[in-house]
Write a protein that holds these residues in place. Structure first.
Motif: not given
Length: 208
Positions: A173-185
């Motif tokens: 919504y109004s969040g900040v996502i930084s330096n994250c990785n997704n390895y999930a299917e």
């Protein structure tokens, strides 16, 4: 309980607290073996009047830290993650101390996230399958309204019908996502993304 389809699960928990004196934080409500999210309505789960919900009680968990930026709450296992972040608050800080990739998987999305989470480069293992479930947002977090950084997600996430699906969150919504990785299917039918399924108001930010 006297409820309406438009009542949220949080509303139902509040009514239960008024009748039983069991705090909303201790209540886990389930329907057809699906744990219900506080921000969803009964109609979202197609729960009709006269339906029976399952009530489970959880032990409130205490974790190290005071929740400030200098002294964040330290989350060290899956149960602490679900319990503490399940009631996250604005202006509160959280930090992971361990990987959750060799422990109990997270099988139900965490509701709206508020505050600031430092994943500390750690990995959380998920196995969330809503392919036959109700119409709700699917991800490690259903909705992000806070700051999530330095977090890795592994495993598998399967969304349901007409819903957003993402690795870190379904909706930002109004969040900040930084330096994250997704390895999930990540598998879904509508608005699907590796990190986030849908940046809802175009107010969210994604860094690195």
């Amino acid at each position: 309980l006297d409820v309406e389809p438009s009542d949220t699960v949080g509303d139902v928990k509040q009514k239960l607290e008024e009748q039983t004196e069991i705090s909303t934080e201790q209540q886990i409500l389930k329907y057809n073996n699906i744990e219900l999210e506080n921000n969803r309505t009964l109609a979202d789960y197609d729960i009709q009047k006269g339906a029976a919900l399952e009530l489970e009680l959880k032990t409130l968990i205490q974790v190290p830290g005071s929740g400030t930026e200098e002294d964040p709450y330290i989350i060290s296992n899956t149960q602490e993650f679900k319990d503490v972040l399940g009631k996250s608050k604005d202006g509160t800080y959280y930090k992971l101390s361990d990987n959750f990739d060799n422990t109990e998987e997270i099988t139900t999305p965490i509701s709206n996230f508020h505050g600031s989470l430092d994943g500390n480069g750690k990995t959380i293992n998920v196995n969330i399958d809503n392919s036959k479930g109700a119409n709700y947002s699917v991800g490690l977090f259903s909705v992000n309204d806070g700051q999530i950084s330095n977090l890795n997600v592994a495993g598998k996430i399967v969304g349901g019908r007409s819903t957003a699906t993402g690795g870190i969150c379904a909706y930002n919504y109004s969040g900040v996502i930084s330096n994250c990785n997704n390895y999930a299917e990540v598998i879904g039918t509508d608005t699907v993304g590796g990190i986030c399924g849908c940046d809802w108001y175009d107010d969210g930010k994604f860094l690195q």
